[in-house]
Design a protein around this motif. Structure first.
Motif, short mmCIF file in Angstrom:
data_model
loop_
_atom_site.label_atom_id
_atom_site.label_comp_id
_atom_site.label_asym_id
_atom_site.label_seq_id
_atom_site.Cartn_x
_atom_site.Cartn_y
_atom_site.Cartn_z
N VAL A 110 -0.97 -12.50 -9.55
CA VAL A 110 -0.09 -12.99 -8.51
C VAL A 110 1.32 -12.29 -8.67
O VAL A 110 1.82 -11.82 -7.74
CB VAL A 110 0.03 -14.46 -8.24
N PHE A 111 1.80 -12.35 -10.04
CA PHE A 111 3.16 -11.75 -10.21
C PHE A 111 3.14 -10.33 -10.06
O PHE A 111 4.21 -9.85 -9.54
CB PHE A 111 3.56 -12.05 -11.72
N GLY A 112 2.15 -9.62 -10.33
CA GLY A 112 2.10 -8.28 -10.11
C GLY A 112 1.95 -7.90 -8.59
O GLY A 112 2.69 -6.90 -8.19
N LEU A 113 1.28 -8.69 -7.98
CA LEU A 113 1.13 -8.29 -6.41
C LEU A 113 2.62 -8.67 -5.72
O LEU A 113 2.95 -7.87 -5.01
CB LEU A 113 0.19 -9.10 -5.64
N VAL A 114 3.10 -9.94 -5.94
CA VAL A 114 4.31 -10.24 -5.26
C VAL A 114 5.42 -9.23 -5.79
O VAL A 114 6.20 -8.61 -4.96
CB VAL A 114 4.86 -11.63 -5.51
N GLY B 110 5.27 -6.44 -7.34
CA GLY B 110 5.05 -5.00 -6.83
C GLY B 110 5.37 -4.59 -5.55
O GLY B 110 5.83 -3.43 -5.08
N TRP B 111 5.05 -5.69 -4.58
CA TRP B 111 5.32 -5.67 -3.09
C TRP B 111 6.91 -5.30 -3.03
O TRP B 111 7.39 -4.59 -2.16
CB TRP B 111 4.72 -6.60 -2.40
N ILE B 112 7.57 -6.52 -3.62
CA ILE B 112 9.09 -6.35 -3.51
C ILE B 112 9.79 -4.86 -4.03
O ILE B 112 10.31 -4.17 -3.59
CB ILE B 112 9.77 -7.60 -4.14
N LEU B 113 9.16 -4.84 -5.37
CA LEU B 113 9.66 -3.40 -5.89
C LEU B 113 9.28 -2.05 -4.95
O LEU B 113 10.28 -1.18 -4.83
CB LEU B 113 8.95 -3.06 -7.12
N ALA B 114 8.12 -1.78 -4.64
CA ALA B 114 7.65 -0.88 -3.65
C ALA B 114 8.48 -0.87 -2.59
O ALA B 114 8.92 0.21 -2.19
CB ALA B 114 6.13 -0.94 -3.36
N THR C 259 1.93 -1.30 -4.62
CA THR C 259 1.90 -2.49 -4.98
C THR C 259 0.56 -2.77 -5.85
O THR C 259 0.49 -3.28 -7.02
CB THR C 259 1.69 -3.69 -3.77
N LEU C 260 -0.55 -2.32 -5.22
CA LEU C 260 -1.83 -2.61 -6.00
C LEU C 260 -1.91 -1.72 -7.49
O LEU C 260 -2.43 -2.08 -8.40
CB LEU C 260 -2.91 -2.10 -4.98
N SER C 261 -1.10 -0.64 -7.59
CA SER C 261 -0.92 0.14 -8.74
C SER C 261 -0.32 -0.53 -9.88
O SER C 261 -0.72 -0.89 -10.92
CB SER C 261 -0.19 1.39 -8.57
N TYR C 262 0.96 -1.37 -9.43
CA TYR C 262 1.61 -2.11 -10.36
C TYR C 262 0.76 -3.20 -10.66
O TYR C 262 0.79 -3.56 -12.05
CB TYR C 262 2.91 -2.51 -9.55
N ALA C 263 0.15 -4.05 -9.69
CA ALA C 263 -0.47 -5.09 -10.05
C ALA C 263 -1.75 -4.67 -10.90
O ALA C 263 -1.80 -5.48 -11.84
CB ALA C 263 -1.12 -5.85 -8.88
#
Length: 356
Positions: free
Chosen positions: A67-71, A73-77, A8-12
Motif C-alpha cells: 500500500v505504501f509503495g503504491l500510494v 509511488g503514485w505521488i512520486l511519479a 508506480t507499479l515499478s516503485y511498489a
C-alpha cells in the motif's frame, strides 16, 4: 498503461521485493539459533511456534509495504512527470498553431529542464522562421503583382488606343517582362539555396571573384566604377554555381549602389585559421548600422542608397545570406566611415585539392 502507472507499479514492486528479501534474511538468521524440538512449554520457542507468530506479522508488513509503495509511488511519479506534462501541453499548443507559448520550466538544471529549454528555443526559431516566410510571401506577391499589373495597364492602353506607337509599347512590355523573369529566377535560386540541395566540390573563392569581376566589368564601365581585385587563393567546399552567384551578387550590388561617378569597388580574398574570407566593399552614400543590418531582408532596399535602372529585384543580399548559411558560413555587413559598405563572407576552409 500510462507512464505514471508503470512507474508506480515499478516503485511498489521494488519496495515489495526489498521487503520480502529483508524478511527472508531475518527469518533465516533467526532459524539458525532456534531449536526445532525438545523445548519445554516455558523454555525457548520452537521453530514451529515461531513460524505461527512471524508469518502473520511478515504478511501484514508486506501488505503495508504494498500500500505504501503504491500510494508513495503514485505521488512520486506524479511529481517526477509534472515537467513532462507541461512539455506535452506546450507541444499540443504548438500543434494547434500557438507558437508564442513558452514552457519556461523553473527549478534546477536537470534533464527535464534541458528538454524544456531546447523546446522553447525550437519554438522561438520556428516562430521567427514562419514570420519571415509570411513576410517573404507577402513581399514576393507584391513584387510579382507590380509587373503583371503594369503589363495589364499597358495592354489596356494599347487596346483602347489602336493608333498608339506600338514600338514604345513593346519596349516597355519587354522591360516589365524582363523584370518579372529576373524576379522569378531569383525566387527559384533562393528556394534552391534554402533547401540546401547542392552538390559540394572544391571551390577557390579567388577564382569566383575573378570570374564575377570579368563578367560585370562592362556594367562597371557604364557606371563609371573602377574595380580592384586581389588577395590569396581561398579554397573551400561547396557549390561552385551558388558561390559564383554569391560573388556576382555582391559585386553587382557594389557597382549599382555606388557614387554617381568615379566610384570604387574592392574585391579581396584572404585566408584565416580554419576559414576563408571574401570581402567586397564600395564607395557610396553613408549608411547607418541600423540600415545596413536590414539589407539582407528580402526585397529590402536602403532608401539612402543611390538607385538606378539596374536596381535589381531586392533579393541580391537575401540570396547571398542564404547561400552563406547553406555553406555553414557567416555574413557581415558594416558601413564604411567614408561612405558605402563593407560586406564580408567567411566560409570554412578546405585543404588544397589533391588533384591540383
Amino acid at each position: 498503461m500510462s507512464v505514471r502507472l508503470k512507474l508506480t507499479l515499478s516503485y511498489a514492486g521494488f519496495l515489495m521485493l526489498a521487503g520480502a528479501l529483508l524478511l527472508a534474511a531475518v527469518w533465516v538468521s533467526l532459524l539458525r539459533f532456534m531449536p526445532d524440538v525438545g523445548a519445554s512449554p516455558d523454555g525457548p520457542l520452537k521453530r514451529s511456534d515461531f513460524l505461527h507468530i512471524f508469518a502473520p506479522t511478515a504478511g501484514t508488513g508486506l501488505v503495508f509495504l504494498l500500500v505504501f509503495g503504491l500510494v508513495g509511488g503514485w505521488i512520486l511519479a506524479g511529481r517526477m512527470l509534472a515537467p513532462l506534462t507541461r512539455i506535452t501541453d506546450a507541444t499540443r499548443m504548438a500543434t494547434n498553431g500557438s507558437l508564442a507559448h513558452r514552457i519556461r520550466l523553473p527549478g534546477r538544471d536537470d534533464e527535464f529542464r534541458e528538454l524544456a529549454d531546447a523546446f522553447d528555443a525550437m519554438l522561438a526559431r520556428l516562430e521567427a522562421h514562419i514570420a519571415e516566410q509570411r513576410r517573404f510571401a507577402a513581399n514576393a506577391s507584391h513584387e510579382l503583382r507590380t509587373p503583371l499589373a503594369t503589363s495589364k495597364a499597358l495592354l489596356d492602353v494599347a487596346r483602347s488606343d489602336p493608333n498608339r506607337d506600338t514600338g514604345e509599347l513593346i519596349d516597355r512590355l519587354h522591360a516589365v517582362n524582363a523584370r518579372a523573369i529576373d524576379l522569378t529566377e531569383a525566387l527559384l535560386l533562393l528556394s534552391r539555396a534554402e533547401r540546401r540541395s547542392v552538390t559540394r566540390e572544391h571551390v577557390d573563392l579567388s577564382l569566383m571573384a575573378e570570374e564575377a569581376t570579368e563578367t560585370l566589368l562592362p556594367l562597371a564601365e557604364r557606371h563609371g566604377v573602377t574595380i580592384e581585385t586581389g588577395g590569396d587563393i581561398a579554397p573551400t567546399i561547396g557549390s561552385q554555381a551558388l558561390l559564383l552567384q554569391l560573388t556576382t551578387n555582391l559585386v553587382h550590388n557594389a557597382i549599382i549602389h555606388n557614387l554617381p561617378e568615379q566610384g570604387m569597388v574592392w574585391v579581396n580574398t584572404s585566408v584565416r585559421p580554419g576559414t576563408v574570407v571574401l570581402t567586397v566593399e564600395n564607395t557610396g552614400e553613408k549608411l547607418t548600422p541600423q540600415l545596413a543590418s536590414t539589407l539582407t531582408e528580402p526585397f529590402q532596399r536602403g532608401t539612402e542608397r543611390v538607385h538606378t535602372d539596374h536596381a535589381g529585384v531586392g533579393l541580391g543580399l537575401a540570396i547571398v545570406e542564404t547561400i552563406t548559411h547553406t555553406h555553414d558560413g557567416t555574413l557581415t555587413l558594416a558601413p564604411r566611415s567614408a561612405g558605402g559598405i563593407r560586406i564580408t563572407v567567411e566560409l570554412p576552409a578546405a585543404a588544397p585539392h589533391a588533384g591540383g
